[in-house]
Scaffold this active site. Structure first.
Site, PDB file in Angstrom:
ATOM      1  N   HIS A   1     -63.305 -64.701  45.856  1.00 48.24           N
ATOM      2  CA  HIS A   1     -63.439 -66.122  46.218  1.00 48.24           C
ATOM      3  C   HIS A   1     -64.895 -66.471  46.542  1.00 48.24           C
ATOM      4  CE1 HIS A   1     -58.930 -65.889  47.504  1.00 48.24           C
ATOM      5  NE2 HIS A   1     -59.113 -65.759  46.205  1.00 48.24           N
TER       6      HIS A   1
ATOM      7  N   HIS B   1     -55.881 -72.098  41.540  1.00 46.98           N
ATOM      8  CA  HIS B   1     -56.352 -70.875  42.188  1.00 46.98           C
ATOM      9  C   HIS B   1     -56.603 -69.762  41.172  1.00 46.98           C
ATOM     10  CE1 HIS B   1     -57.235 -68.248  45.508  1.00 46.98           C
ATOM     11  NE2 HIS B   1     -56.629 -67.301  44.808  1.00 46.98           N
TER      12      HIS B   1
ATOM     13  N   ASP C   1     -59.957 -67.597  40.774  1.00 44.35           N
ATOM     14  CA  ASP C   1     -60.029 -66.129  40.745  1.00 44.35           C
ATOM     15  C   ASP C   1     -60.758 -65.638  39.487  1.00 44.35           C
ATOM     16  OD1 ASP C   1     -58.752 -65.538  43.132  1.00 44.35           O
ATOM     17  OD2 ASP C   1     -56.779 -65.251  42.211  1.00 44.35           O
TER      18      ASP C   1
ATOM     19  N   HIS D   1     -56.053 -60.382  38.131  1.00 48.04           N
ATOM     20  CA  HIS D   1     -57.319 -59.668  38.303  1.00 48.04           C
ATOM     21  C   HIS D   1     -57.509 -58.524  37.308  1.00 48.04           C
ATOM     22  CE1 HIS D   1     -58.671 -61.890  41.689  1.00 48.04           C
ATOM     23  NE2 HIS D   1     -57.581 -61.644  42.373  1.00 48.04           N
TER      24      HIS D   1
HETATM   25 ZN   LIG Z   1     -57.550 -65.414  44.847  1.00 46.76          ZN
END
Ligand SMILES: [Zn+2]
Length: 290
Positions: A77, A233, A237, A260
């Protein structure tokens, strides 16, 4: 091409780590041109941990950097805020193992950096320009990128939960969309998953104050900031993980149900020598013609 940028003055922020639950203080300091973003643990001021793919240690629910056994957790973040605001060079000193989660979004970092002010440097950034389409995938998850001006991200997610469902959004990160439309979107988690994560020793600092939390029925952490906060969001990311390239990326990205781990695959694929060196004969001709 814009100039490299650093912070005008040092700033600090304090809070707890999402996974460790530990209270930490992060101090940000200006850095010279071509320095990049570099982390230090306070007990090891001699051990720089650059925010690059080579420092990445794990992508399990968050992005962790490390070197010689010292780690910096949940960097995405903070790195997203830096990338989104066009901040290239600064140092981060941390007195614990994880960046504070704050409200679960990139907004506190955006406000902190804006309060510090920006200082333009004389050298230009060296953007990473995608020369050919590239795709990484795993099952029904995929991310593709193709050449384009600036950075555009189209992200699609699908969750079998009535508060989320199918969400799709395109954001132009290089046009200033980031601070208002992407940075405020908070991390999210499912109550059932959080219990499992706690058993694994993760999410110890997680609470209704720093995440959108869902149970089987709906959202238990209060109102959303955007109706499609979840997909926003995910874009945030991805921007944070792309910051590990160490230079601004130019291209059009289409991500589907990624996370991720796949974000990291894309960064690795972009950094693989073949991605820049291997150019189909036709494309080389087109480029040669200008
Ligand atoms: Zn995040």
């Amino acid at each position: 091409v814009r100039s490299q940028t650093t912070l005008r003055s040092p700033v600090s922020i304090e809070g707890i780590g999402l996974h460790t639950g530990q209270r930490v203080r992060a101090t940000f300091r200006p850095a010279p041109e071509n320095h990049g973003i570099v982390f230090f643990r306070r007990e090891r001021p001699d051990l720089p941990i650059p925010a690059t793919a080579a420092s990445a240690r794990s992508f399990d629910h968050a992005t962790t950097l490390g070197r010689d056994g010292f780690t910096i957790g949940t960097v995405e973040h903070l790195l997203s805020a830096a990338y989104g605001l066009g901040l290239d060079n600064f140092q981060v000193e941390l007195d614990g193992p994880e960046i504070p989660i704050l409200d679960g979004s990139a907004l506190p970092f955006v406000r902190l950096f804006q309060a510090a002010g920006f200082s333009r440097q004389s050298r230009p950034v060296a953007p990473y320009e995608v020369s050919q389409p590239l795709e990484v995938s795993a099952g029904d998850k995929s991310i593709s990128i193709r050449p384009g001006r600036g950075l555009t991200i189209c992200y699609e997610i699908e969750f079998a939960h009535r508060a989320i469902g199918r969400q799709k959004l395109t954001a132009n990160i290089s046009s200033g969309d980031f601070a208002a439309r992407i940075a405020p979107a908070r991390t999210f988690g499912f109550l059932r998953e959080i219990e499992y994560l706690r058993q694994k020793g993760l999410a110890r600092g997680g609470s209704l104050q720093n995440a959108v939390v869902l149970d089987d029925e709906g959202i238990i952490s209060g109102p959303l900031r955007f109706r499609d906060e979840f997909v926003r969001h995910k874009i945030m990311d991805l921007v944070g993980d792309l910051a590990l390239l160490g230079r601004p990326l130019e291209g059009r990205i289409h991500a589907r149900k990624a996370g991720h781990a796949l974000h990291a695959e894309l960064v690795r694929a972009l950094l693989a020598p073949a991605a820049e060196a291997w150019v189909p004969a036709g494309a080389a001709l087109i480029r040669a013609e200008g």
